[in-house]
Design an enzyme around this catalytic site. Structure first.
Site, mmCIF file in Angstrom:
data_model
loop_
_atom_site.group_PDB
_atom_site.id
_atom_site.type_symbol
_atom_site.label_atom_id
_atom_site.label_comp_id
_atom_site.label_asym_id
_atom_site.label_seq_id
_atom_site.Cartn_x
_atom_site.Cartn_y
_atom_site.Cartn_z
ATOM 1 N N HIS A 1 -6.427 -1.650 18.217
ATOM 2 C CA HIS A 1 -6.860 -0.273 18.000
ATOM 3 C C HIS A 1 -8.391 -0.204 18.074
ATOM 4 O O HIS A 1 -9.065 -1.210 17.825
ATOM 5 C CB HIS A 1 -6.455 0.208 16.596
ATOM 6 C CG HIS A 1 -4.991 0.494 16.425
ATOM 7 N ND1 HIS A 1 -4.233 -0.092 15.441
ATOM 8 C CD2 HIS A 1 -4.161 1.328 17.097
ATOM 9 C CE1 HIS A 1 -2.993 0.364 15.516
ATOM 10 N NE2 HIS A 1 -2.921 1.227 16.515
ATOM 11 N N CYS B 1 -6.341 0.805 8.059
ATOM 12 C CA CYS B 1 -4.934 1.142 8.380
ATOM 13 C C CYS B 1 -4.128 1.512 7.152
ATOM 14 O O CYS B 1 -3.144 2.235 7.248
ATOM 15 C CB CYS B 1 -4.213 -0.036 9.007
ATOM 16 S SG CYS B 1 -5.204 -1.176 9.898
HETATM 17 C C1 CIR Z 1 0.994 -2.666 14.181
HETATM 18 O O1 CIR Z 1 0.927 -3.540 15.062
HETATM 19 O O2 CIR Z 1 1.205 -1.484 14.451
HETATM 20 C C2 CIR Z 1 0.805 -3.077 12.749
HETATM 21 N N1 CIR Z 1 1.355 -4.375 12.551
HETATM 22 C C3 CIR Z 1 -0.659 -3.049 12.355
HETATM 23 C C4 CIR Z 1 -1.230 -1.682 12.378
HETATM 24 C C5 CIR Z 1 -2.677 -1.658 12.092
HETATM 25 N N2 CIR Z 1 -3.157 -0.329 12.007
HETATM 26 C C6 CIR Z 1 -4.393 0.031 12.273
HETATM 27 O O3 CIR Z 1 -5.200 -0.764 12.756
HETATM 28 N N3 CIR Z 1 -4.689 1.299 12.073
#
Ligand code: CIR
Length: 256
Positions: free
Chosen positions: A164, A251
């Site tokens: 991201h 996140c």
């Molecule tokens: C994913 O791969 O979607 C989750 N394991 C981690 C999400 C991380 N979110 C973020 O950076 N906003």
């Protein structure tokens, strides 16, 4: 200033969250819960009211609430996650968003557009949005149109390596930007005061500013020092279990 934060308790299935780094092993659930509690405590120290949503075992990655919605001062965008196991998380966050905001201020990204909140970085009324494996061109088109309707601006940032946008670049207010790897030389960020994140501490590029304090992941001394040197009080929170599934501090919450 932020008044409110929304978080969601990690569910037992979090151990099966999506990961790009299986070599780090699976998260330990009990430890993840303790780290999540410490995260909530750190947020409270920054003066926000924390709304804690219950664990949702239908979605292993549901504790990463940032990806399901983007809250701006004008309205909220309910996203459309690009990862198949995350599709539907946005509908689970919607009732909570509705409890804070009127219906007419809530917009949605619709398929075939996809967008995840981790790709959106707010800098005042400008929203940088990463074009990633999770956020596609159509999602960005819809997002920019929604923002424009609210008098806000969207700026696309192509991503090369990171999951991201905010995996690698984070705004900590007062013109200060934490930048790592592929973003260091990106001309889109040339007007910021850049705090460079060394490669070996790249994970700590994902810090959050909450009402003057910066929350930094525990165990990244160079980043901590650089942020303190820039004049911020710092709180640290251990996020080792979330790191195993590519999750960071931003996140884990929606701040508004
Ligand atoms: C994913 O791969 O979607 C989750 N394991 C981690 C999400 C991380 N979110 C973020 O950076 N906003």
């Amino acid at each position: 200033m932020f008044k409110n934060v929304i978080v969601r308790t990690p569910c037992p299935a979090v151990i099966n969250g999506i990961t790009s780094a299986p070599e780090l092993g699976k998260p330990n659930y009990e430890k993840a819960l303790r780290q999540h509690e410490a995260y909530i405590e750190a947020l409270k120290k920054c003066g926000v009211t924390v709304t804690v949503l219950p664990a949702d075992d239908d979605f292993p990655d549901s504790c990463f609430v940032e990806d399901a919605a983007v809250i701006t001062r004008c309205g909220t965008v309910i996203t459309n996650p690009g990862a198949s196991s995350r599709k539907g998380e946005q509908d689970r966050i919607l009732p909570t968003i509705r409890s804070f905001f009127p219906e007419e201020s809530i917009a949605r990204i619709e398929s075939p557009g996809t967008l995840e909140g981790g790709d959106v970085m707010m800098v005042g009324d400008r929203f940088y949005v990463g074009r990633s494996a999770r956020t596609n061109a159509e999602g960005i088109r819809q997002f920019k149109a929604i923002l424009a309707g609210w008098g806000l601006k969207g700026i696309e940032v192509p991503l090369k390596k990171v999951l991201h946008l905010k995996t690698g670049v984070n705004y900590i207010e007062q013109g200060n930007l934490l930048v790592s790897g592929e973003f260091i030389e990106n001309p889109l960020f040339s007007d910021f005061h850049k705090i460079l994140i060394p490669e070996e501490e790249a994970y700590a590029a994902n810090c959050i500013w909450v009402n003057g304090t910066v929350i930094v992941p525990e165990g990244y001394p160079a980043v901590r020092q650089a942020i303190e040197k820039a004049g911020y009080p710092v709180l640290t929170v251990d996020t080792s279990e979330f790191r195993k599934i590519d999750g960071g501090l931003s996140c884990l919450s929606l701040r508004f």
